[in-house]
Design an enzyme around this catalytic site. Structure first.
Site: not given
Length: 379
Positions: A57, A134, A155, A158, A188, A214, A243, A247, A297
């Site tokens: 990563r 992603d 939050n 980006i 921010c 979350c 979130c 903003c 589903k």
């Protein structure tokens, strides 16, 4: 052709293929990100959907040997639905988050990224590239931040000066040594609205998220939703926008640039009761092209049951009772039992009692008992 010319050409080309913003970053290791990821791992804040190998990563060179540049792209998506259908007492509706309104963004971005790869390979055939969206190893946000696409908001999204945080991100790792762009300074400031508004307290502090709390993550899980989050879910079927909605940087930001991202309101804000009896085929036909369908589903149906309980929708009782008695999936039977308790009265108490006597699954029995307690507490 010089690299500076090639960069200018690529920027110009990106506009012709529907890229709203493009930035260039060095492919150096993401050392700060590594520290953050190790802390997240220690605290147990990861969702489990991430690439487990932290080195992959944070080390672009492990993905492309000789990697020198990461090209980050952003595409803006709409934040408002044109003529959204109303959720009424007769027809209660759920909601998919904005990032799942149009065609699955993975497909949309992959098309753009493939064109960028082909553009580079045509001009420099010896170069090597790999692109991802992603689900790839790299952190799209860390790349976008370094490439000057936007800053990393409190939050954990980006935030771009042009489009706010309503953007999809993707990247191309390449061996071509482009001049990197300058990152944007974090803006921010003292604003803490997103942290204060998070329904479950998942935003521990600015820039730190406990993924397991979350709602965006919780809506994608397949097991029973923990009790403490059920009332927080509201009518969300997939994802959470709170979130982003609070903003200030997103105020008035609503872009309808890409036709494939436009929501079909009957898909983005569907009626809840019909969702509960959909077959797999019907679900795929209706929702298969949106990113919110990727887990199948069952999570959507479980969330729809919780949403009906949230609305105390008595019209849902016949279908919920049917699910309790006949559905082969314990999570759906059990969640239906809990929802019957939230909505029902003494008449449903008898139905739950009978179901409890017939039920073989311990988890479902526990949910039936919760439903029984809820009714008893009303009387």
């Amino acid at each position: 052709m010089s690299l500076a010319q090639l960069k200018d050409e690529l920027i110009a080309y990106s506009k012709t293929i529907g890229v709203d913003k493009i930035g260039f970053a060095s492919a150096d290791p993401f050392l700060q990100l590594k520290d953050r990821l190790l802390i997240q791992q220690e605290l147990g804040y990861q969702s489990g959907f991430e690439e487990p190998d932290i080195e992959k990563r944070v080390q672009p060179g492990k993905l492309v040997e000789g990697a020198r540049t990461i090209i980050s792209i952003a595409l803006a998506y709409p934040s408002k639905m044109k003529d959204p259908p109303k959720s009424t007492r007769e027809d209660r509706r759920g909601i998919f988050c904005r990032a799942s309104w149009g065609k699955d963004y993975h497909d949309v971005l992959r098309e753009r990224l493939k064109k960028i790869e082909e553009f580079l390979e045509e001009r420099l055939p010896e170069s090597r590239t790999i692109s991802m969206v992603d689900t790839g190893e790299l952190s799209d946000r860390a790349v976008a931040e370094r490439a000057g696409i936007g800053w990393s908001g409190k939050n954990c999204a980006i935030i771009t000066p042009e489009f706010g945080s309503y953007v999809y991100l993707g990247e191309v790792v390449t061996t071509i040594p482009f001049e990197p762009d300058t990152p944007i300074t974090e803006q921010c400031g003292t604003c803490n609205k997103c942290v204060d508004a998070c329904p479950t307290g998942a935003l521990i502090q600015g820039g730190q998220l406990d993924s397991n709390k979350c709602i965006a993550f919780l809506t994608q899980t397949k097991n029973f939703l923990p009790d403490q989050y059920r009332k927080k879910l509201g009518n969300r079927l997939y994802g959470c926008d709170t979130c982003q909605q609070v903003c200030p940087e997103n105020k008035g930001k609503d872009f309808h640039i890409h036709p494939e991202m436009e929501p079909d309101s009957e898909i983005a804000k569907p009626k809840l009761i019909p969702l509960l009896t959909m077959s797999n085929r019907e679900f795929k036909e209706k929702f298969g092209h949106v990113s919110g369908s990727w887990r199948g589903k069952k999570p959507i149906q479980r969330n729809a049951i919780i949403a009906l309980a949230h609305f105390k929708d008595k019209k849902a009782l016949p279908v919920l009772i049917d699910l309790l008695k006949k559905d082969p999936r314990p999570v759906i039977r059990g969640t239906a039992a809990w929802a019957i308790g939230e909505i029902g009265s003494l008449e449903e108490h008898n139905i739950l009692n009978n179901a409890k006597n017939a039920e073989k699954d311990d988890d479902v029995v526990r949910e039936i008992e919760k439903g029984l307690n809820l009714i008893e507490n009303k009387h």
